[in-house]
Design a protein around this motif. Structure first.
Motif, PDB file in Angstrom:
ATOM      1  N   SER A  61       0.847  -1.191   0.000  1.00  0.00           N
ATOM      2  CA  SER A  61       0.000   0.000   0.000  1.00  0.00           C
ATOM      3  C   SER A  61       0.881   1.238   0.000  1.00  0.00           C
ATOM      4  O   SER A  61       2.009   1.228   0.494  1.00  0.00           O
ATOM      5  N   ALA A  62       0.376   2.317  -0.569  1.00  0.00           N
ATOM      6  CA  ALA A  62       1.153   3.550  -0.653  1.00  0.00           C
ATOM      7  C   ALA A  62       0.244   4.736  -0.383  1.00  0.00           C
ATOM      8  O   ALA A  62      -0.894   4.780  -0.859  1.00  0.00           O
ATOM      9  N   VAL A  63       0.759   5.720   0.363  1.00  0.00           N
ATOM     10  CA  VAL A  63      -0.037   6.900   0.695  1.00  0.00           C
ATOM     11  C   VAL A  63       0.875   8.121   0.740  1.00  0.00           C
ATOM     12  O   VAL A  63       1.994   8.073   1.239  1.00  0.00           O
ATOM     13  N   ILE A  64       0.385   9.194   0.157  1.00  0.00           N
ATOM     14  CA  ILE A  64       1.052  10.498   0.233  1.00  0.00           C
ATOM     15  C   ILE A  64       0.209  11.347   1.179  1.00  0.00           C
ATOM     16  O   ILE A  64      -0.924  11.723   0.850  1.00  0.00           O
ATOM     17  N   GLN A  65       0.736  11.639   2.359  1.00  0.00           N
ATOM     18  CA  GLN A  65      -0.044  12.326   3.392  1.00  0.00           C
ATOM     19  C   GLN A  65       0.025  13.839   3.286  1.00  0.00           C
ATOM     20  O   GLN A  65      -0.934  14.534   3.625  1.00  0.00           O
ATOM     21  N   SER A  66       1.165  14.376   2.868  1.00  0.00           N
ATOM     22  CA  SER A  66       1.335  15.828   2.912  1.00  0.00           C
ATOM     23  C   SER A  66       2.476  16.229   1.988  1.00  0.00           C
ATOM     24  O   SER A  66       3.136  15.388   1.370  1.00  0.00           O
ATOM     25  N   ALA A  84       7.268   1.745 -23.617  1.00  0.00           N
ATOM     26  CA  ALA A  84       5.879   1.545 -23.218  1.00  0.00           C
ATOM     27  C   ALA A  84       5.793   1.037 -21.787  1.00  0.00           C
ATOM     28  O   ALA A  84       4.759   1.179 -21.135  1.00  0.00           O
ATOM     29  N   ASN A  85       6.858   0.431 -21.288  1.00  0.00           N
ATOM     30  CA  ASN A  85       6.870  -0.093 -19.924  1.00  0.00           C
ATOM     31  C   ASN A  85       7.664   0.869 -19.022  1.00  0.00           C
ATOM     32  O   ASN A  85       8.639   0.497 -18.382  1.00  0.00           O
ATOM     33  N   ALA A  86       7.225   2.108 -19.005  1.00  0.00           N
ATOM     34  CA  ALA A  86       7.828   3.135 -18.164  1.00  0.00           C
ATOM     35  C   ALA A  86       6.688   3.913 -17.513  1.00  0.00           C
ATOM     36  O   ALA A  86       5.784   4.404 -18.205  1.00  0.00           O
ATOM     37  N   TYR A  87       6.721   4.025 -16.200  1.00  0.00           N
ATOM     38  CA  TYR A  87       5.603   4.637 -15.476  1.00  0.00           C
ATOM     39  C   TYR A  87       6.123   5.508 -14.326  1.00  0.00           C
ATOM     40  O   TYR A  87       7.169   5.219 -13.726  1.00  0.00           O
ATOM     41  N   ALA A  88       5.353   6.527 -14.014  1.00  0.00           N
ATOM     42  CA  ALA A  88       5.657   7.331 -12.830  1.00  0.00           C
ATOM     43  C   ALA A  88       5.352   6.532 -11.564  1.00  0.00           C
ATOM     44  O   ALA A  88       6.102   6.579 -10.593  1.00  0.00           O
ATOM     45  N   TYR A  89       4.229   5.796 -11.593  1.00  0.00           N
ATOM     46  CA  TYR A  89       3.878   4.949 -10.439  1.00  0.00           C
ATOM     47  C   TYR A  89       3.402   3.604 -10.955  1.00  0.00           C
ATOM     48  O   TYR A  89       2.538   3.540 -11.834  1.00  0.00           O
ATOM     49  N   TYR A  90       3.947   2.521 -10.370  1.00  0.00           N
ATOM     50  CA  TYR A  90       3.592   1.178 -10.821  1.00  0.00           C
ATOM     51  C   TYR A  90       3.260   0.319  -9.605  1.00  0.00           C
ATOM     52  O   TYR A  90       4.039   0.243  -8.646  1.00  0.00           O
ATOM     53  N   GLY A  91       2.083  -0.323  -9.643  1.00  0.00           N
ATOM     54  CA  GLY A  91       1.673  -1.256  -8.598  1.00  0.00           C
ATOM     55  C   GLY A  91       1.233  -2.562  -9.219  1.00  0.00           C
ATOM     56  O   GLY A  91       0.274  -2.591 -10.006  1.00  0.00           O
ATOM     57  N   PRO A  92       1.887  -3.663  -8.898  1.00  0.00           N
ATOM     58  CA  PRO A  92       1.645  -4.914  -9.628  1.00  0.00           C
ATOM     59  C   PRO A  92       0.389  -5.671  -9.232  1.00  0.00           C
ATOM     60  O   PRO A  92      -0.063  -6.542  -9.970  1.00  0.00           O
ATOM     61  N   THR A  93      -0.201  -5.405  -8.063  1.00  0.00           N
ATOM     62  CA  THR A  93      -1.376  -6.167  -7.628  1.00  0.00           C
ATOM     63  C   THR A  93      -2.529  -5.226  -7.340  1.00  0.00           C
ATOM     64  O   THR A  93      -2.379  -4.002  -7.307  1.00  0.00           O
ATOM     65  N   ASP A 120      -4.121  -4.337  -4.750  1.00  0.00           N
ATOM     66  CA  ASP A 120      -4.139  -3.467  -3.568  1.00  0.00           C
ATOM     67  C   ASP A 120      -2.890  -2.591  -3.473  1.00  0.00           C
ATOM     68  O   ASP A 120      -2.541  -2.105  -2.395  1.00  0.00           O
ATOM     69  N   THR A 121      -2.250  -2.363  -4.599  1.00  0.00           N
ATOM     70  CA  THR A 121      -1.024  -1.550  -4.567  1.00  0.00           C
ATOM     71  C   THR A 121      -1.248  -0.185  -5.218  1.00  0.00           C
ATOM     72  O   THR A 121      -0.377   0.353  -5.890  1.00  0.00           O
ATOM     73  N   PHE A 122      -2.407   0.392  -5.003  1.00  0.00           N
ATOM     74  CA  PHE A 122      -2.690   1.717  -5.537  1.00  0.00           C
ATOM     75  C   PHE A 122      -2.037   2.786  -4.658  1.00  0.00           C
ATOM     76  O   PHE A 122      -1.588   2.532  -3.536  1.00  0.00           O
ATOM     77  N   LEU A 123      -2.014   4.000  -5.157  1.00  0.00           N
ATOM     78  CA  LEU A 123      -1.449   5.143  -4.451  1.00  0.00           C
ATOM     79  C   LEU A 123      -2.582   6.048  -3.981  1.00  0.00           C
ATOM     80  O   LEU A 123      -3.455   6.420  -4.764  1.00  0.00           O
ATOM     81  N   ASN A 124      -2.557   6.400  -2.695  1.00  0.00           N
ATOM     82  CA  ASN A 124      -3.603   7.233  -2.110  1.00  0.00           C
ATOM     83  C   ASN A 124      -3.038   8.629  -1.871  1.00  0.00           C
ATOM     84  O   ASN A 124      -2.119   8.809  -1.077  1.00  0.00           O
ATOM     85  N   VAL A 125      -3.569   9.626  -2.559  1.00  0.00           N
ATOM     86  CA  VAL A 125      -3.144  11.019  -2.392  1.00  0.00           C
ATOM     87  C   VAL A 125      -4.141  11.704  -1.468  1.00  0.00           C
ATOM     88  O   VAL A 125      -5.304  11.901  -1.813  1.00  0.00           O
ATOM     89  N   GLY A 127      -1.996  -0.321 -10.043  1.00  0.00           N
ATOM     90  CA  GLY A 127      -1.270   0.939  -9.942  1.00  0.00           C
ATOM     91  C   GLY A 127      -2.113   2.171 -10.139  1.00  0.00           C
ATOM     92  O   GLY A 127      -1.634   3.171 -10.687  1.00  0.00           O
ATOM     93  N   GLY A 128      -3.347   2.132  -9.710  1.00  0.00           N
ATOM     94  CA  GLY A 128      -4.199   3.302  -9.829  1.00  0.00           C
ATOM     95  C   GLY A 128      -3.930   4.316  -8.738  1.00  0.00           C
ATOM     96  O   GLY A 128      -3.106   4.117  -7.847  1.00  0.00           O
ATOM     97  N   ILE A 129      -4.659   5.426  -8.790  1.00  0.00           N
ATOM     98  CA  ILE A 129      -4.503   6.500  -7.809  1.00  0.00           C
ATOM     99  C   ILE A 129      -5.873   6.847  -7.236  1.00  0.00           C
ATOM    100  O   ILE A 129      -6.826   7.091  -7.975  1.00  0.00           O
ATOM    101  N   LYS A 130      -5.942   6.831  -5.916  1.00  0.00           N
ATOM    102  CA  LYS A 130      -7.140   7.292  -5.210  1.00  0.00           C
ATOM    103  C   LYS A 130      -6.829   8.669  -4.658  1.00  0.00           C
ATOM    104  O   LYS A 130      -5.826   8.859  -3.959  1.00  0.00           O
ATOM    105  N   ASN A 131      -7.670   9.638  -4.963  1.00  0.00           N
ATOM    106  CA  ASN A 131      -7.341  11.015  -4.607  1.00  0.00           C
ATOM    107  C   ASN A 131      -8.443  11.651  -3.763  1.00  0.00           C
ATOM    108  O   ASN A 131      -9.620  11.584  -4.103  1.00  0.00           O
TER     109      ASN A 131
END
Length: 495
Positions: free
Chosen positions: A218-223, A235-244, A246-251, A272-276
């Protein structure tokens, strides 16, 4: 010839000597063993520049280690080498299982390793357990891993949870033959950012597998402010990558600004999605504003397959905590805060110390003094605002009902005479009298007694109400003249 009796004595004597010698040998051996245990060198699971840290090697050039807290402190630490260790392929390599902390101070902390010859891998910091990176004085740390002939380049490789708590962290990785990652979080440890600035930039243009952050937990950006950039055109280059899944990024909503961009894609992987918690924008190119599209807040992770750049930012409030002039009047007074942005929907919590905001209404004060007031303002969609100021109640003025006045027709009589009509105020008024040479006429300074004088001449009369905790000094003065008296004849002359 030795007799049988003497022979028996000799045997006994030899046995006694053997026992004594054996005891001495055992004692000496035990003491030596004990000394070896007391002075044994303790080894720790930490290597700095491929040298293991031990109890007799707890510090080096601009670094020190505290075993009791498992903390490595860097003070303007610099590593810029053509190679790293063969067995420990990062200049800071932690192989233990306990939580590990790196605390850095100073703005010149710089780590730049090149590959080891056998493994073709270069890493700035490696930790096999949970790792916390922080700065006690909000300093800067730069990690640059850009050996172009290496197969694998990682700025930070953490096999537990990676937490960045404070300070400014800049990570740059270059081109590699196989994979380059700015922050590599393995084994579902995850990533959490609570600091004020993070920049992660793989700067290659042709690496096949390039990621600013590759996260298996899990990943979270708090502040704070976060910038993630992948420059590879693969094509296989990403700013944020999550393989499963539950590996999304929470902003989170306290993030000042967040930007993720990549020539390959902003997000990648099966999770590798983003929840904002704050709104933002996405763009079809890494630069420019053409094709700008709104991103609403989302409680579920979103992927952006056509986006090359996404941004989130939380607006600041506009707050005015300047206070008007207030003077003591015996009534309670409270501070005032004006919030002009947003115009509504905000909540003010008051406190009596920093970090503790437990009052729903502003505190009130009556006595003249300077009071430090703490507050925090929150509103949905805005950065929370917390600050403090001094609320000042200045001393007031005494209420004076009448001021002293000079008595009429002051003439010499030969007797001491009162010179003034007394004044009155809400507190005691006191007086004193000086002659023309500024000498006290009476043998005391200020008194409630009305001053008297006898001699003809000029006098200075002073009056005041003394200062106290809530009132300023009230004072005044004026000149008084005692004229010559009239001649009085016992018998008037006659013609």
């Amino acid at each position: 010839m030795i007799s049988k009796t003497n022979s028996k004595y000799a045997v006994v004597l030899l046995a006694v000597l053997f026992i004594i010698c054996s005891t001495l040998v055992l004692t000496v051996s035990f003491k030596k063993s004990e000394e070896n245990v007391a002075y044994a060198d303790s080894n720790y699971d930490l290597w700095i520049e491929d040298i293991q840290v031990t109890s007799t090697n707890l510090s080096g050039t601009r670094w020190s280690y505290e075993p009791s807290t498992n903390t490595l402190t860097l003070n303007n630490y610099v590593f810029n080498s053509t190679s790293v260790g063969e067995g420990h392929y990062a200049p800071i390599y932690y192989a233990g299982s306990a939580d590990f902390t790196i605390d850095y101070t100073g703005n010149n902390n710089y780590i730049r390793p090149n590959k080891n010859s056998s493994g073709s891998i270069a890493v700035g910091i490696f930790s096999a357990a949970n790792l916390t990176i922080k700065s006690s004085d909000s300093s800067n740390l730069e990690i640059r891993v850009d050996d172009y002939s290496a197969a694998y380049l990682y700025g930070i490789q953490c096999q537990g949870k990676l937490t960045i708590e404070s300070g400014s962290l800049n990570i740059y990785t270059g081109s590699s033959t196989s994979q380059t990652i700015g922050i590599y979080c393995q084994n579902s440890g995850g990533f959490e950012f609570n600091s004020y600035f993070l920049r992660v930039e793989p700067t290659s243009s042709f690496t096949m597998n390039e990621y600013a952050i590759y996260n298996e937990g899990s990943a979270v950006i708090q502040s704070g402010t976060v910038k993630l950039t992948s420059q590879s055109t693969s094509a296989n280059a990403y700013a944020y990558y999550g393989p499963t899944s539950d590996t999304f990024l929470n902003v989170k909503s306290e993030v000042e600004s967040f930007e993720a961009k990549s020539n390959g894609g902003v997000t990648g992987g099966n999770g590798g999605g983003i929840k904002n918690n704050i709104s933002g924008y996405c763009y079809p190119a890494t630069t420019g504003t053409d094709g700008k599209t709104d991103i609403a807040k989302s409680d579920t992770p979103q992927t952006y397959p056509s986006a090359k750049r996404i941004t989130f930012s939380t607006p600041y409030m506009s707050v005015d905590d300047d206070q008007p002039e207030i003077f003591y009047d015996g009534q309670p007074h409270s501070p005032i805060i004006t919030v002009s942005e947003p115009t509504a929907g905000y909540t003010i919590k008051w406190g009596t110390e920093y970090g503790v905001y437990n009052l729903d209404t502003a505190p009130s004060y009556t006595n003249a003094d300077s009071y430090e007031v703490y507050y925090k303002i929150t509103a949905d969609g805005y950065m929370s605002y917390n600050d403090s100021f001094y609320f000042v109640i200045q001393k007031g003025e005494w209420e004076v009902y009448t001021i002293p006045t000079v008595k009429e027709n002051l003439k010499y009589t030969g007797e001491p005479i009162e010179l003034v009509n007394p004044g009155s105020a809400e507190d005691t008024m006191i007086y004193t009298l000086l002659d023309s040479n500024r000498n006290y006429v009476q043998p005391y300074y200020y008194s409630e007694e009305i001053p008297k004088a006898t001699a003809v001449g000029s006098y200075w009369f002073y009056y005041e109400v003394e200062e106290d905790d809530n009132h300023e000094l009230y004072e005044g003065n004026f000149e008084i003249i005692i004229a010559k008296g009239d001649i009085v004849l016992d018998v008037e002359p006659t013609p």
